[in-house]
Motif scaffolding. Structure first.
Motif, PDB file in Angstrom:
ATOM      1  N   GLY A 272      -3.249  -7.347  -9.335  1.00 26.78           N
ATOM      2  CA  GLY A 272      -3.899  -7.684  -8.074  1.00 26.78           C
ATOM      3  C   GLY A 272      -2.883  -7.669  -6.955  1.00 26.78           C
ATOM      4  O   GLY A 272      -1.943  -8.467  -6.953  1.00 26.78           O
ATOM      5  N   HIS A 273      -3.041  -6.750  -6.003  1.00 25.62           N
ATOM      6  CA  HIS A 273      -2.028  -6.578  -4.970  1.00 25.62           C
ATOM      7  C   HIS A 273      -2.654  -6.317  -3.606  1.00 25.62           C
ATOM      8  O   HIS A 273      -3.869  -6.154  -3.466  1.00 25.62           O
ATOM      9  N   SER A 274      -1.793  -6.232  -2.617  1.00 28.46           N
ATOM     10  CA  SER A 274      -2.225  -5.942  -1.257  1.00 28.46           C
ATOM     11  C   SER A 274      -2.778  -4.525  -1.162  1.00 28.46           C
ATOM     12  O   SER A 274      -2.553  -3.681  -2.046  1.00 28.46           O
ATOM     13  N   LEU A 275      -3.465  -4.264  -0.083  1.00 25.85           N
ATOM     14  CA  LEU A 275      -4.018  -2.936   0.141  1.00 25.85           C
ATOM     15  C   LEU A 275      -2.915  -1.891   0.231  1.00 25.85           C
ATOM     16  O   LEU A 275      -3.051  -0.778  -0.293  1.00 25.85           O
ATOM     17  N   ARG A 276      -1.813  -2.237   0.861  1.00 28.75           N
ATOM     18  CA  ARG A 276      -0.715  -1.267   0.981  1.00 28.75           C
ATOM     19  C   ARG A 276      -0.172  -0.865  -0.396  1.00 28.75           C
ATOM     20  O   ARG A 276       0.148   0.298  -0.632  1.00 28.75           O
ATOM     21  N   ALA A 277      -0.071  -1.836  -1.292  1.00 28.91           N
ATOM     22  CA  ALA A 277       0.409  -1.525  -2.636  1.00 28.91           C
ATOM     23  C   ALA A 277      -0.547  -0.584  -3.353  1.00 28.91           C
ATOM     24  O   ALA A 277      -0.123   0.322  -4.079  1.00 28.91           O
ATOM     25  N   ALA A 278      -1.850  -0.788  -3.157  1.00 29.22           N
ATOM     26  CA  ALA A 278      -2.836   0.074  -3.807  1.00 29.22           C
ATOM     27  C   ALA A 278      -2.793   1.494  -3.264  1.00 29.22           C
ATOM     28  O   ALA A 278      -3.190   2.439  -3.955  1.00 29.22           O
TER      29      ALA A 278
END
Length: 263
Positions: free
Chosen positions: A48-54
């Motif tokens: 589960g990560h930030s949008l930027r990581a995705a």
């Protein structure tokens, strides 16, 4: 990322049960349920990560976690639960609301950023952008970005559409002109792997999480269940036609009256 990926959209994280009626509390998720969902992500092998990581090339089994508006429950409960599990998220905040009663403060936003969270724009005052002219759209988008850039020492380049409402088609170029590279929508669905080229990316589809969908319901959302996605898009299209006929402000008022009556 070789396969489609899911972006979750949360609003407030409530201390107890979610609210009813047509107000903002309807979209809340109880903290116990939020913690359970994060644990389920981890147990099923997702990060589960930030949008930027995705959006990073090569990211796999990442579920993007996002929040809209900037309610204090997001800091007091959501941020804490994420940090305890080594997870991150993107918080889209309405800049005129920062520091108001019920909303996060600048110190809290800075603490969240120091804890690995991402803070991005949800406009300046949360209007329906389709009801604004060019000058007001620009003021909303540039004003919010400039405020976050100055307050957090960053380059704000992501926007979550307030109310899921796009500017009129002829004015949509103003989003990129204001400095945004990523637009997060309120449209349900899975996202394709991001293109390798730099520049403005395709709009991000987000799955709204509210109340307590249960472990099986949450699993279907995260897995991008085709039947569930089709059902949600049919519902969105039906309500979208009514919204288009009434206009977003009148539709929002009608919807609140109906939901308040239903309880």
């Amino acid at each position: 990322m070789a396969t489609p990926w899911v972006c979750l959209m949360y609003h407030d994280i409530a201390l107890n049960e979610a609210g009813s009626g047509g107000g903002p509390a309807r979209f809340a998720v109880p903290i116990a349920e939020f913690r359970r969902q994060l644990d389920q992500l981890r147990d099923e092998g997702y990060a589960g990560h930030s949008l930027r990581a995705a959006l990073q090339p090569g990211a796999e089994r990442v579920v993007a976690i996002t929040f809209d508006d900037g309610d204090t429950g997001q800091f007091e409960r959501g941020f804490r639960a994420l940090a305890e599990r080594g997870m991150t998220a993107t918080f889209f905040v309405t800049t005129d609301w920062i520091g108001r009663s019920g909303y996060v403060s600048w110190d809290q936003l800075r603490e969240m950023r120091a804890g690995g969270m991402e803070v991005q724009s949800h406009s300046r005052s949360h209007p329906f952008l389709s009801e604004l002219g060019a000058a007001d759209v620009t003021a909303e988008l540039r004003g919010s970005k400039e405020t976050l850039d100055a307050g957090l020492g960053q380059n704000t380049d992501m926007l979550a559409l307030p109310g899921g409402d796009w500017p009129r088609r002829a004015l949509r170029h103003l989003i990129a002109a204001a400095g945004y590279r990523v637009v997060a929508t309120s449209r349900w669905g899975t996202n394709s792997p991001p293109p390798a080229a730099a520049g403005v990316l395709p709009p991000v589809l987000r799955c709204t999480i509210q109340g307590e969908p249960g472990s099986e319901g949450f699993r279907r959302i995260v897995a991008g269940d085709v039947a569930l996605g089709r059902q949600r898009r049919i519902r969105e299209d039906t309500l979208g036609m009514l919204r288009g006929a009434l206009g977003p402000s009148r539709y929002a008022s009608w919807r609140k009256v109906v939901l308040d009556a239903l309880g």
